[in-house]
Design a protein around this motif. Structure first.
Motif, PDB file in Angstrom:
ATOM      1  N   LEU A 289       0.678  -1.245  -0.042  1.00 52.22           N
ATOM      2  CA  LEU A 289       0.122  -0.105   0.148  1.00 52.22           C
ATOM      3  C   LEU A 289       1.006   1.314  -0.027  1.00 52.22           C
ATOM      4  CD1 LEU A 289      -2.567   1.490   0.400  1.00 52.22           C
ATOM      5  CD2 LEU A 289      -2.364   1.035   2.895  1.00 52.22           C
ATOM      6  N   PHE A 290       0.475   1.875  -0.844  1.00 49.91           N
ATOM      7  CA  PHE A 290       1.265   3.499  -1.128  1.00 49.91           C
ATOM      8  C   PHE A 290       0.083   4.523  -0.882  1.00 49.91           C
ATOM      9  CE2 PHE A 290       3.955   0.352  -3.392  1.00 49.91           C
ATOM     10  CZ  PHE A 290       5.038   0.472  -3.084  1.00 49.91           C
ATOM     11  N   ILE A 291       0.517   5.588  -0.446  1.00 44.11           N
ATOM     12  CA  ILE A 291      -0.233   6.643  -0.114  1.00 44.11           C
ATOM     13  C   ILE A 291       0.609   8.137  -0.744  1.00 44.11           C
ATOM     14  CG2 ILE A 291      -1.412   8.067   1.420  1.00 44.11           C
ATOM     15  CD1 ILE A 291      -2.555   5.457   1.278  1.00 44.11           C
ATOM     16  N   ILE A 292      -0.111   8.702  -1.822  1.00 43.35           N
ATOM     17  CA  ILE A 292       0.454   9.668  -2.270  1.00 43.35           C
ATOM     18  C   ILE A 292      -0.098  10.921  -1.669  1.00 43.35           C
ATOM     19  CG2 ILE A 292       0.859  10.910  -4.492  1.00 43.35           C
ATOM     20  CD1 ILE A 292      -0.008   8.240  -5.961  1.00 43.35           C
ATOM     21  N   VAL A 293       0.584  11.787  -1.286  1.00 47.10           N
ATOM     22  CA  VAL A 293       0.310  12.953  -0.281  1.00 47.10           C
ATOM     23  C   VAL A 293       0.520  14.254  -0.854  1.00 47.10           C
ATOM     24  CG1 VAL A 293       0.185  14.026   1.803  1.00 47.10           C
ATOM     25  CG2 VAL A 293       0.542  11.641   1.919  1.00 47.10           C
ATOM     26  N   ALA A 294      -0.528  14.843  -1.412  1.00 52.48           N
ATOM     27  CA  ALA A 294      -0.232  15.959  -2.336  1.00 52.48           C
ATOM     28  C   ALA A 294      -0.595  17.268  -1.202  1.00 52.48           C
ATOM     29  CB  ALA A 294      -1.110  16.140  -3.358  1.00 52.48           C
ATOM     30  N   GLN A 295       0.487  18.105  -1.353  1.00 49.60           N
ATOM     31  CA  GLN A 295       0.370  19.321  -0.321  1.00 49.60           C
ATOM     32  C   GLN A 295       0.593  20.483  -1.154  1.00 49.60           C
ATOM     33  OE1 GLN A 295       2.269  17.382   3.685  1.00 49.60           O
ATOM     34  NE2 GLN A 295       3.561  18.600   2.456  1.00 49.60           N
ATOM     35  N   LEU A 296      -0.150  21.473  -0.594  1.00 48.71           N
ATOM     36  CA  LEU A 296       0.259  22.965  -1.324  1.00 48.71           C
ATOM     37  C   LEU A 296       1.376  23.476  -0.902  1.00 48.71           C
ATOM     38  CD1 LEU A 296      -3.504  24.668  -0.778  1.00 48.71           C
ATOM     39  CD2 LEU A 296      -2.548  23.499  -2.835  1.00 48.71           C
ATOM     40  N   PHE A 297       1.899  23.258   0.281  1.00 51.30           N
ATOM     41  CA  PHE A 297       3.141  23.955   0.729  1.00 51.30           C
ATOM     42  C   PHE A 297       3.972  22.654   1.328  1.00 51.30           C
ATOM     43  CE2 PHE A 297      -0.403  26.989   1.733  1.00 51.30           C
ATOM     44  CZ  PHE A 297       0.076  28.076   0.750  1.00 51.30           C
TER      45      PHE A 297
END
Length: 533
Positions: A289-297
């Motif tokens: 299981l991979f989690i791609i965490v997209a952040q604005l900063f």
């Protein structure tokens, strides 16, 4: 001769006393028998009203049978007969009314026969016959009924006869309850034929069984409230566990919940600490299981679930020069290889495709810079992989996978659809459709005609950022969110070839929607999550 005279006088005195009792009330006022209303003719115990404009309130007290012919009122309203409690028979024929209101026959404890025949009735309130516990015979024959509200005969245990002949009853799932009731009641129904749908057209409703109907009905309702705000949600399965993950930009976390099969709700599972999180995208590759965490900063990152340590571990950073302001992530598999794409909405970023190489993810292709993409949808068109990018600076663009080049190439765009926030697809009988969401203006449904997408239907959008198709069994729904009004649910009408209004939900400003199918039986549980910001 004196005795007879005395007896006559006594008899007269007695007669006068009886008359006085009948004509004088307790307070000394004289009581008058109600007259027959204007427009009606009355006999000893019957009354017939013709061409009256409303239901009269006064009839002689000995009237137990009342008929209305060619009357001019539009409906039978609530409490129309509370002033005639002695009625045992009530008949309506050749009248012009088309609706029966709830509690229309309230206050008739002795009514046994109710004939509502040869009128123009199109609809009946679910509680129209409430209180008719003594009714034996009910006739709704020769009206304009296409359906009946569920449980309209509830509480009428004395019924022995129901007549529905001469109506255009559509024997669809809305009328399945009637078939079930027919097999449970002691009342008999005359033979009637179904006017539709095509699967039952011409068949006798008396010959249908409950399992003759292939019905999946969905009424979306609040199931579990979560006391936090988030901007996106993803549901996924890992091993035998069913989980959902919420991106919480203000709390700075990816919050995971796990389905509890005992308590039948979601419970806290784990979190990933982050900053200004907009998307937490799960991706399962070879049981990992991979989690791609997209952040604005602070850049975006990729985490992996360490099963032995029972926690998430960061394994990779995503190139901050390409991904500056991520807005959406889509995962997909082409020819056995795993990819994900991040739509970048900044002026200087680039929407980029990443590929798994067995050890990590690397940049595979940058589709275009500078276009401020807001959403990406992966879809199979005619057996070939495609991407649809929506953008705040141009019309949605369709890209097609080139197997020789192992990359996406621009194919076409979608005309006359500027400022599209997101695109989601669904299929009906093999045909491909898309839902295009616009914040202000008209959101639309389009169909792929083999060369391009053509408009099917428009929906007024008032602050819409979610227009999500949802398939439940053979039923297709679309849920249109709004910042300025309630969320609308539409159901696909196969016969008409477009969506029709189905339900209104008390959910404002939704930002994400995902659904779960649970179980292997015909019972479905749906998870609708309100993600207001």
């Amino acid at each position: 001769m004196g005795y007879p005279g005395k007896r006559w006088g006594e008899g007269w005195t007695l007669l006068v006393c009886v008359a006085a009792v009948c004509l004088i009330s307790a307070d000394g006022r004289r009581l008058r028998q109600p007259r027959c209303p204007i427009g009606c003719s009355c006999t000893k115990d019957n009354a017939l009203c013709e061409n009256v404009r409303s239901v009269p309130h006064t009839f002689p007290t000995d009237v137990v049978s009342l008929s209305f012919v060619k009357s001019g009122f539009n409906e039978i309203s609530a409490g129309s007969f509370v002033h005639t409690p002695a009625l045992q028979l009530l008949l309506f024929t050749a009248n012009s009314f088309d609706f029966i209101d709830e509690d229309a026959f309230l206050g008739l404890p002795h009514l046994e026969y109710l004939f509502i025949e040869n009128n123009r009735i199109e609809s009946i309130s679910p509680f129209a016959f409430r209180g008719l516990k003594t009714l034996i015979h009910l006739s709704l024959a020769y009206n304009n009924l296409e359906t009946l509200p569920k449980d309209v005969f509830k509480g009428m245990e004395a019924l022995t006869k129901v007549d529905l002949r001469g109506n255009n009853l559509v024997c669809d799932c809305k009328l399945k309850w009637l078939v079930e009731w027919m097999h449970q009641t002691n009342a008999t129904l005359d033979q009637i034929h179904c006017s539709g749908p095509p699967s039952h057209q011409g068949r006798k409703i008396n010959d249908l069984l409950p399992h003759s109907f292939d019905c999946i009905t969905a009424e979306f309702a609040s199931y579990q409230s979560l006391k936090f705000e988030s901007i996106s949600v993803e549901a996924f399965t890992f091993g035998i566990d069913e989980l959902v993950v919420f991106a919480q930009p203000f709390a700075g976390t990816c919050s995971f919940l796990e389905w509890d099969h005992v308590e039948m709700n979601f419970r806290t599972f784990d979190t990933i600490e982050s900053t200004s999180t907009v998307v937490c995208k799960p991706m399962v590759i070879n049981n990992h299981l991979f989690i791609i965490v997209a952040q604005l900063f602070g850049g975006s990152h990729i985490y992996k679930r360490d099963v032995s340590a029972n926690k998430f571990i960061k394994i990779q950073d995503i190139d901050i020069l390409k991904i500056r302001k991520p807005n959406d992530i889509e995962t997909f598999v082409i020819d056995g290889e795993s990819f994900f794409i991040i739509a970048d909405s900044s002026k200087a970023g680039s929407t980029t495709v990443y590929k798994w190489n067995g050890n990590g993810f690397y940049s595979h292709q940058s589709l275009h810079p500078w276009y401020r993409d807001t959403d990406v949808e992966y879809v199979d068109i005619s057996g070939k992989p495609h991407l649809i990018l929506s953008s705040s600076s141009q019309r949605p663009v369709v890209y097609q996978w080139n197997r020789g080049m192992k990359g996406f190439q621009r194919r076409t765009d979608i005309p006359d659809m500027e400022d599209v926030f997101s695109v989601k697809h669904f299929r009906v009988k093999g045909e491909l459709f898309i839902c295009l969401t616009r914040f202000i203006g008209d959101s639309k449904v389009m169909r792929w005609d083999g060369a391009m997408f053509k408009e099917v239907q428009t929906f007024p959008s008032r602050g819409s950022m979610v227009f999500q198709p949802v398939a439940i069994g053979n039923w297709q729904y679309a849920i249109l969110g709004s910042d300025y009004s309630l969320t609308q649910v539409y159901q696909w009408d196969t016969k008409r070839g477009h969506f029709v209004s189905s339900q209104e939900l008390n959910i404002q400003a939704p930002r994400g929607l995902h659904w779960l199918f649970k179980g292997k039986t015909q019972i479905y549980e749906h998870l609708l999550i309100d993600l207001s910001n």
